[in-house]
Design a protein around this motif. Sequence first.
Motif, PDB file in Angstrom:
ATOM      1  N   VAL A  87      -2.215 -13.085  -4.871  1.00 16.20           N
ATOM      2  CA  VAL A  87      -2.809 -12.421  -6.034  1.00 16.20           C
ATOM      3  C   VAL A  87      -1.731 -11.636  -6.781  1.00 16.20           C
ATOM      4  CG1 VAL A  87      -4.549 -10.753  -6.810  1.00 16.20           C
ATOM      5  CG2 VAL A  87      -5.085 -12.332  -4.943  1.00 16.20           C
ATOM      6  N   LEU A  88      -0.832 -10.993  -6.050  1.00 25.07           N
ATOM      7  CA  LEU A  88       0.272 -10.237  -6.658  1.00 25.07           C
ATOM      8  C   LEU A  88       1.097 -11.144  -7.582  1.00 25.07           C
ATOM      9  CD1 LEU A  88       1.983  -7.595  -6.757  1.00 25.07           C
ATOM     10  CD2 LEU A  88       3.215  -8.431  -4.769  1.00 25.07           C
ATOM     11  N   TYR A  89       1.448 -12.338  -7.087  1.00 21.41           N
ATOM     12  CA  TYR A  89       2.252 -13.265  -7.898  1.00 21.41           C
ATOM     13  C   TYR A  89       1.486 -13.779  -9.100  1.00 21.41           C
ATOM     14  CZ  TYR A  89       6.651 -13.306  -5.528  1.00 21.41           C
ATOM     15  OH  TYR A  89       7.890 -12.926  -5.077  1.00 21.41           O
ATOM     16  N   GLU A  90       0.195 -14.013  -8.915  1.00 18.71           N
ATOM     17  CA  GLU A  90      -0.600 -14.556 -10.027  1.00 18.71           C
ATOM     18  C   GLU A  90      -0.857 -13.510 -11.113  1.00 18.71           C
ATOM     19  OE1 GLU A  90      -3.890 -16.270  -7.936  1.00 18.71           O
ATOM     20  OE2 GLU A  90      -2.785 -18.113  -7.475  1.00 18.71           O
ATOM     21  N   MET A  91      -0.637 -12.229 -10.785  1.00 13.51           N
ATOM     22  CA  MET A  91      -0.826 -11.173 -11.789  1.00 13.51           C
ATOM     23  C   MET A  91       0.384 -11.056 -12.722  1.00 13.51           C
ATOM     24  SD  MET A  91      -2.791  -8.288  -9.512  1.00 13.51           S
ATOM     25  CE  MET A  91      -2.890  -6.997 -10.754  1.00 13.51           C
ATOM     26  N   GLY A  92       1.456 -11.812 -12.433  1.00 18.22           N
ATOM     27  CA  GLY A  92       2.598 -11.836 -13.342  1.00 18.22           C
ATOM     28  C   GLY A  92       3.753 -10.969 -12.888  1.00 18.22           C
ATOM     29  N   PRO A  93       4.957 -11.192 -13.505  1.00 14.35           N
ATOM     30  CA  PRO A  93       6.199 -10.572 -13.038  1.00 14.35           C
ATOM     31  C   PRO A  93       6.211  -9.050 -13.083  1.00 14.35           C
ATOM     32  CG  PRO A  93       6.539 -11.814 -15.077  1.00 14.35           C
ATOM     33  CD  PRO A  93       5.168 -12.149 -14.594  1.00 14.35           C
ATOM     34  N   GLU A  94       5.432  -8.456 -13.996  1.00  8.23           N
ATOM     35  CA  GLU A  94       5.419  -6.989 -14.056  1.00  8.23           C
ATOM     36  C   GLU A  94       4.988  -6.409 -12.699  1.00  8.23           C
ATOM     37  OE1 GLU A  94       3.985  -3.438 -17.046  1.00  8.23           O
ATOM     38  OE2 GLU A  94       3.057  -5.411 -17.228  1.00  8.23           O
ATOM     39  N   TYR A  95       4.031  -7.082 -12.073  1.00  6.70           N
ATOM     40  CA  TYR A  95       3.547  -6.651 -10.751  1.00  6.70           C
ATOM     41  C   TYR A  95       4.392  -7.271  -9.632  1.00  6.70           C
ATOM     42  CZ  TYR A  95      -0.568  -5.082 -13.307  1.00  6.70           C
ATOM     43  OH  TYR A  95      -1.396  -4.441 -14.194  1.00  6.70           O
ATOM     44  N   SER A  96       4.598  -8.611  -9.718  1.00  5.54           N
ATOM     45  CA  SER A  96       5.212  -9.329  -8.585  1.00  5.54           C
ATOM     46  C   SER A  96       6.673  -8.943  -8.368  1.00  5.54           C
ATOM     47  CB  SER A  96       5.089 -10.838  -8.776  1.00  5.54           C
ATOM     48  OG  SER A  96       5.779 -11.252  -9.933  1.00  5.54           O
ATOM     49  N   SER A  97       7.310  -8.349  -9.379  1.00  5.91           N
ATOM     50  CA  SER A  97       8.716  -7.935  -9.201  1.00  5.91           C
ATOM     51  C   SER A  97       8.833  -6.466  -8.811  1.00  5.91           C
ATOM     52  CB  SER A  97       9.498  -8.137 -10.501  1.00  5.91           C
ATOM     53  OG  SER A  97       9.356  -9.451 -10.929  1.00  5.91           O
ATOM     54  N   ASN A  98       7.714  -5.730  -8.877  1.00  2.14           N
ATOM     55  CA  ASN A  98       7.811  -4.277  -8.696  1.00  2.14           C
ATOM     56  C   ASN A  98       7.015  -3.704  -7.528  1.00  2.14           C
ATOM     57  OD1 ASN A  98       9.534  -3.557 -10.967  1.00  2.14           O
ATOM     58  ND2 ASN A  98       7.851  -4.328 -12.233  1.00  2.14           N
ATOM     59  N   VAL A  99       5.858  -4.297  -7.233  1.00  2.00           N
ATOM     60  CA  VAL A  99       5.020  -3.720  -6.174  1.00  2.00           C
ATOM     61  C   VAL A  99       5.592  -4.096  -4.808  1.00  2.00           C
ATOM     62  CG1 VAL A  99       2.719  -3.667  -5.126  1.00  2.00           C
ATOM     63  CG2 VAL A  99       2.946  -3.729  -7.622  1.00  2.00           C
ATOM     64  N   GLU A 100       5.884  -3.078  -4.004  1.00  7.62           N
ATOM     65  CA  GLU A 100       6.401  -3.335  -2.643  1.00  7.62           C
ATOM     66  C   GLU A 100       5.217  -3.660  -1.733  1.00  7.62           C
ATOM     67  OE1 GLU A 100      10.053  -0.224  -2.260  1.00  7.62           O
ATOM     68  OE2 GLU A 100       8.116   0.597  -2.861  1.00  7.62           O
ATOM     69  N   LEU A 101       5.362  -4.751  -0.992  1.00  3.41           N
ATOM     70  CA  LEU A 101       4.246  -5.239  -0.168  1.00  3.41           C
ATOM     71  C   LEU A 101       4.749  -5.726   1.177  1.00  3.41           C
ATOM     72  CD1 LEU A 101       1.254  -6.407   0.191  1.00  3.41           C
ATOM     73  CD2 LEU A 101       2.143  -8.503  -0.839  1.00  3.41           C
ATOM     74  N   ALA A 102       4.086  -5.283   2.233  1.00  2.00           N
ATOM     75  CA  ALA A 102       4.316  -5.870   3.561  1.00  2.00           C
ATOM     76  C   ALA A 102       2.979  -6.433   4.017  1.00  2.00           C
ATOM     77  CB  ALA A 102       4.804  -4.809   4.543  1.00  2.00           C
ATOM     78  N   SER A 103       2.959  -7.722   4.393  1.00  2.00           N
ATOM     79  CA  SER A 103       1.709  -8.309   4.897  1.00  2.00           C
ATOM     80  C   SER A 103       1.934  -8.832   6.305  1.00  2.00           C
ATOM     81  CB  SER A 103       1.203  -9.400   3.959  1.00  2.00           C
ATOM     82  OG  SER A 103       2.237 -10.287   3.633  1.00  2.00           O
ATOM     83  N   PHE A 104       0.864  -8.816   7.107  1.00  2.00           N
ATOM     84  CA  PHE A 104       0.986  -9.046   8.548  1.00  2.00           C
ATOM     85  C   PHE A 104       0.032 -10.137   9.019  1.00  2.00           C
ATOM     86  CE2 PHE A 104       1.822  -4.717   7.340  1.00  2.00           C
ATOM     87  CZ  PHE A 104       3.041  -4.442   7.949  1.00  2.00           C
ATOM     88  N   HIS A 105       0.513 -10.921   9.995  1.00  4.32           N
ATOM     89  CA  HIS A 105      -0.337 -11.915  10.649  1.00  4.32           C
ATOM     90  C   HIS A 105       0.046 -11.956  12.124  1.00  4.32           C
ATOM     91  CE1 HIS A 105      -3.197 -14.976  11.038  1.00  4.32           C
ATOM     92  NE2 HIS A 105      -2.530 -16.032  10.645  1.00  4.32           N
ATOM     93  N   SER A 106      -0.781 -12.645  12.922  1.00  5.42           N
ATOM     94  CA  SER A 106      -0.636 -12.516  14.368  1.00  5.42           C
ATOM     95  C   SER A 106      -1.213 -13.731  15.084  1.00  5.42           C
ATOM     96  CB  SER A 106      -1.394 -11.239  14.754  1.00  5.42           C
ATOM     97  OG  SER A 106      -1.886 -11.275  16.043  1.00  5.42           O
TER      98      SER A 106
END
Length: 423
Positions: free
Chosen positions: A219-238
């Motif tokens: 979703v971050l990437y689909e919201m465009g570069p203003e978001y996808s280049s700036n919002v710091e995100l860590a996602s987890f799986h297991s």
Amino acid sequence: MGQQPITFLRQVMALCTYPNLLDSPSFPEDAKKRARRILQACGGNSLGAYSASQGVNCIREDVAAYITRRDGGVPADPDNIYLTTGASDGISTILKILVSGGGKSRTGVLIPIPQYPLYSAVISELDAIQVNYYLDEDNCWALNVNELRRAVREAKEHCDPKVLCIINPGNPTGQVQSRKCIEDVIHFAWEEKLFLLADEVYQDNVYSPDCRFHSFKKVLYEMGPEYSSNVELASFHSTSKGYMGECGYRGGYMEVINLHPEIKGQLVKLLSVRLCPPVSGQAAMDIVVNPPVPGEESFEQFSREKESVLGNLAKKAKLTEDLFNQVPGIHCNPLQGAMYAFPRIFIPAKAIEAAQTHTMAPDMFYCMKLLEETGICVVPGSGFGQRKDTYHFRMTILPPVEKLKTVLQKVKDFHIKFLEKYA
């Protein structure tokens, strides 16, 4: 709980652990192929050697390929993948590098209430400031951005809110966030310059036909570069949840994006202190992200086993919701995903008084009585956090269907007797 291990995963693990079996005709060729690939990437061709601190290279490549497939082509870079000792290890490591300051500048970490107690424990251990935001029980435990605004506004008076944790699908609440909700949360994090922690360990566990899992990264990437280049995100799986349930291997990964290069250097340094995650757990994670594909000999059996586990969980989610909602004084929201029910229970005033004489939270008193009288162990809602003057408990939906029906019937009978006793 009676769930059988996925055959293919255990076959590859057996081959990796005891490579002499690679000559055995009892194992399918696609399992051998994966085991050889993993072993060739290990020091000395053995799971017994340390790996790179960030994890075995080819496994990180497989994780990146899996994320790209899952997110419909949104690219993932193996260099942003860190293999971890289960998701918990990744979550506490990231929080460790984000917490700083003192007094009013101490880092505030927003967590959902109800929450998975790992978060409050790590926040407490790091001496950070816990900032609660409440999920909306009347709206199927949805996350409301206005509630995030309230939490941040109030927190700024005594700390520096910098981190926002989201559990999707929810634990203990079992909700699956809508795409619109995820967009709102990302926009809010962008506005407030918050670091997003997306705990997505239940991404395979979605049961409601009108719900779908959307990853925060996609979703971050689909919201465009203003978001996808700036919002710091860590996602987890297991490897511990999903259809695998391989908790004991302690396998997991995190993908961390938009981290400042200097901070990334510190993260790698921090990870190298603990040498590496268990290499057997890394191998188990590889099989989760690189399962058999159509045309391979194990594909049909693997698909059958996976669908059986997830199909059964979906049935049990519906069964649990329906049965709880037939009991006077219990209300259970739809179990859209994950592995738990978190029903709200009515506790009469007399029972609350009795709990006080035992210096117990009312829902703890209720759960202890349930345990003593039926042998059924559930966790009181106060262990996860809940709104004042509401009471809940968390119960897993993992037991086999017939056993689960018995458990639910016993809870129902107990609850009715409890209400009569303390009426």
